[in-house]
Design a protein around this motif. Structure first.
Motif, short mmCIF file in Angstrom:
data_model
loop_
_atom_site.label_atom_id
_atom_site.label_comp_id
_atom_site.label_asym_id
_atom_site.label_seq_id
_atom_site.Cartn_x
_atom_site.Cartn_y
_atom_site.Cartn_z
N GLY A 112 -6.36 -8.02 0.27
CA GLY A 112 -4.93 -8.05 -0.03
C GLY A 112 -4.43 -9.40 -0.53
N THR A 120 5.95 -9.98 -4.23
CA THR A 120 5.77 -8.91 -3.23
C THR A 120 5.21 -9.40 -1.90
N THR A 121 4.55 -10.53 -1.89
CA THR A 121 3.97 -11.05 -0.65
C THR A 121 3.71 -12.56 -0.80
N ASP A 158 -5.67 -2.19 0.57
CA ASP A 158 -5.19 -3.53 0.86
C ASP A 158 -5.12 -3.62 2.37
N ASN A 160 -4.48 -5.94 4.25
CA ASN A 160 -3.47 -6.83 4.79
C ASN A 160 -2.12 -6.13 4.88
N TYR A 161 -2.00 -4.98 4.26
CA TYR A 161 -0.70 -4.33 4.17
C TYR A 161 -0.35 -3.63 5.48
N HIS A 163 1.72 -1.32 6.33
CA HIS A 163 1.97 0.11 6.38
C HIS A 163 0.76 0.95 6.02
N GLN A 178 4.51 4.00 1.33
CA GLN A 178 5.01 2.61 1.22
C GLN A 178 3.98 1.73 0.50
N HIS A 179 2.74 1.93 0.86
CA HIS A 179 1.67 1.15 0.24
C HIS A 179 1.60 1.43 -1.27
N LEU A 182 4.12 -0.52 -3.03
CA LEU A 182 3.69 -1.92 -3.19
C LEU A 182 2.76 -2.04 -4.41
N SER A 183 1.80 -1.12 -4.50
CA SER A 183 0.87 -1.16 -5.64
C SER A 183 1.66 -1.09 -6.95
N GLN A 186 3.28 -4.41 -7.71
CA GLN A 186 2.31 -5.44 -8.12
C GLN A 186 1.77 -5.14 -9.52
#
Ligand code: GLC
Length: 696
Positions: A112, A120-121, A158, A160-161, A163, A178-179, A182-183, A186
């Motif tokens: 991740g 995003t992070t 990922d 590290n994510y 969710h 949710q993940h 995020l993708s 990104q």
């Protein structure tokens, strides 16, 4: 408006299910042939060592990523991460010296950690490290300066994510909504901030068809010309990717790529790696490149820089040696198409471009010093290559080569020029008047749910045959094919037929046919793809450490883990050669072998729990072995069935040709219409076609 690819390789890829890239971008990608893959991230700092021990099993970057979740190691390493020796321009210059035409860089691996400045992070190389660097920016600018294509690797899982589904830390985990969001964020950043991206190399994770489709469409919406890799899943792709360090058995009639690492089982830097001779490694990887290109694919060769960003000298030496070979012989690689022959040769590999045929002597010296090529429709103009003499004798081209053409130092190439553009040679004409899946030349693609269930699918069948005055085709099929719509192409003339008018007739199973007991063995490999032959009997069970156990015939059910394969075996004694219809079935994926050879193989619809179907088997006289391989990708339970069908009906439907094809030699192609994707298996292994000179 730019023309989009509708027509890829086979005449049957006439409809592309989704958005596509322009012809120009596709051709560039396809002709590049050879690219650099770079695995670089925090894990590079470890050098393949975890808690003082060398990581020898599994991919080292992954074990390191995984270990990172449960330790402070990642946070600490990020605080120190400062790869002062990472120089994007010198990597681009190395790629160019190596003859590579693009670079694919890891933007985010399974850990991740993002190698770019993302909103995003904070877990990224710009915000979390003292170096404050955006490696994607550096690489994209360097590739632009160096005028080579730039592509991005993106791990869908990922770890590290927060969710993520409860951590199972498999690289095949499902992706939460949710993940997935995020993708998408990104990917949007990656495709809007760094200029043109030639390919988006999604990796791992297990998307639903909806998630795959969304990512695929998002990429094309942002950058229509960016090629999407098959690992995004569910057949949403512009090019298929083989399993790691894997090579297909034959050419594929779809765009594809093989990703390879210097040493199997690692993509990242391992300080303790015994590297051996760079020349030996260069020859090994050069042979892989040639193998891939001769089968129509692209080759992506990985380097894993050290934690300080420097390239491992051994890897650079290997690449430069391959680059030197390409300087002399690149003509036989770049911009070429797969060998026009479907057969393989022990003496080496073949590629073609326009009127030229390239014989790459990468195999073994033929004992009589002769290479014979059957090329009935091609006229040889000249054979270039100081090593050989070439002559054409009727339909054959004969090349005489001295033993010195083969040596350990290099791989020689012979160029043969023909009068016209060299086309695929097609199979030998069929003898007799019955076209079957068995005597067809299959056209292949790759179809998948995800990485683990990516397999070689048969997307159409093609035959060459000789027949004067062809008037009618009789299609013979089973209940399974009733209602299917077929695209038939006979010498370029297209017919669309629905199998709904067949007259039923019964196969009578010969008396004295004895069905033996049924056995099960497993679990076996988690990958659905497997060679198209199987060699098993009681003494050689097909699953590692497995054994054959007797089971009751009929519908069986048992608990199973995801990614498990079971084998069911039954022997049949047949008093004569005969066709029988067998009922087979299971959930996620199925393959049936008769006497060691695969006769039917496909994944079922996504998350299908059970489906039974008919398979027509051509039993030989004597003992026959049926093996069914049932594959569980998703479920907790596996159900299966294997038994002679109670219904032995064969349907026969005539097609009277509206135009009689000219001449004696013909070509016929067939595929099923309306499948969920152009990569789905055409699922017509039961179909037979009788050629008739009289309309009945
Ligand atoms: C596998 C590994 C991953 C690597 C990739 C490259 O997916 O899980 O670590 O990046 O192979 O093909």
């Amino acid at each position: 408006m730019k023309k989009r690819i509708i027509f890829l390789f086979s005449v049957f890829f006439t409809t592309l299910a989704y958005a596509g890239v322009s012809n120009q971008a596709f051709n560039k990608w396809h002709s590049n042939k050879y690219s650099m893959f770079i695995h670089f991230g925090l894990y590079s700092e470890l050098g393949g060592v975890w808690e003082g021990e060398p990581v020898t099993r599994g991919y080292s970057e992954q074990i390191q990523s995984f270990a990172g979740i449960f330790s402070d190691w990642y946070a600490e390493t990020a605080l120190k991460f400062n790869p002062t020796k990472f120089n994007a321009d010198s990597i681009v210059s190395l790629a160019k010296q190596a003859g590579m035409r693009s670079i694919v860089f890891t933007t985010k691996h399974h850990d991740g950690f993002c190698m770019f400045n993302t909103a995003t992070t904070d877990y990224n190389s710009y915000s979390a490290t003292p170096c404050k660097r955006d490696f994607i920016k550096e690489m994209s600018e360097a590739c632009k300066r160096g005028n080579i294509n730039f592509g991005l690797y993106f791990s869908i899982i990922d770890w590290n994510y927060p969710h993520a589904y409860p951590i199972s830390s498999h690289n095949c985990d499902f992706i939460t909504p949710q993940h997935h969001e995020l993708s998408k964020k990104q990917v949007t950043e990656l495709l809007t901030k760094y200029g043109p991206i030639s390919e988006l190399w999604f990796d791992m994770g297990s998307n639903t068809p909806e998630q795959s489709k969304e990512l695929y469409n998002l990429v094309h919406q942002l950058q229509p010309d960016c090629m999407v890799s098959g690992r995004v899943g569910n057949d949403y792709y512009d090019f298929s990717v083989m399993a790691d360090n894997a090579y297909p058995e034959t050419a594929l009639q779809c765009p594809w790529q093989s990703a390879a690492s210097m040493f199997n089982e690692t993509w990242s830097y391992r300080s303790w790696q015994k590297r051996g001779s760079a020349h030996v490694k260069a020859m090994e990887k050069l042979r892989s490149l040639i193998n891939v290109v001769a089968h129509g694919g692209n080759f992506l060769l990985n380097i894993g820089p050290k934690g300080d960003g420097s390239v491992v000298p051994f890897e650079s030496e290997v690449l430069k040696e391959i680059g030197n070979w390409l300087k002399t012989n690149g003509e036989a690689i770049y911009g070429t198409e797969a060998s026009p022959f479907r057969t393989s040769f022990d003496w080496g590999m073949v590629t073609r471009k326009g009127n030229n045929l390239y014989l790459i002597l990468s195999g073994k010296y033929p004992e009589d010093g002769l290479i014979n090529l059957h090329m009935p429709d091609n006229k040889l103009v000249k054979g270039e290559g100081k090593l050989a003499t070439c002559i054409q004798k009727n339909d054959n081209v004969e090349i005489r080569i001295p033993a010195s053409a083969y040596n350990d130092k290099t791989i020689n190439v012979l160029t043969l020029e023909f009068k016209d553009c060299i086309k695929e040679q097609g199979g030998e004409p069929i003898k007799g008047n019955m076209l079957t899946a068995e005597n067809a030349t299959p056209n292949y693609s790759y179809s998948c749910f995800d990485y683990y269930s990516n397999y070689r699918s048969t997307v159409s069948y093609s035959w060459n045959f000789e027949q004067l005055m062809l008037k009618q085709l009789e299609l013979l099929y089973t209940e399974k094919e009733v209602g299917k719509s077929l695209d038939i192409d006979l010498d370029g003339k297209k017919y669309n037929i629905t199998l709904n008018e067949g007259k039923p007739s019964m196969l009578s199973v010969a008396s004295g046919t004895i069905w033996g007991k049924q056995y099960i063995c497993g679990p076996g490999s988690g990958l659905f793809d497997a060679p198209s032959v199987i060699d098993t009997d009681f003494k050689n069970p097909p699953a590692k450490n497995g054994e054959w156990k007797e089971i009751e015939e009929g519908k069986n059910s048992m608990p199973a883990n995801i990614l498990e394969t079971y084998f069911v075996m039954q022997n049949v004694e047949s008093p004569k050669e005969q066709y029988v219809i067998v009922e087979v079935g299971t959930g996620n994926g199925i393959e049936v072998y008769l006497n060691g050879k695969s006769v039917m193989k496909h994944l079922n619809q996504y998350r299908c729990k059970f489906k039974s179907e008919k398979v027509l088997l051509n039993l030989k006289k004597g003992n026959n072995q049926i093996v069914m391989r049932v594959y569980n990708r998703f479920e907790k339970n596996i159900e299966f069935i294997l038994r002679p069908s109670t219904d032995q009906t064969i349907y026969k439907q005539d097609i009277t040709l509206t135009e009689m094809p000219n001449g004696k030699r013909h070509n016929l192609n067939i595929r099923q219409n309306g499948l969920s994707s152009i990569h789905s298996d055409t699922d017509l292994s039961n179909l037979r076609i009788r050629l008739r000179r009289m309309a009945l």
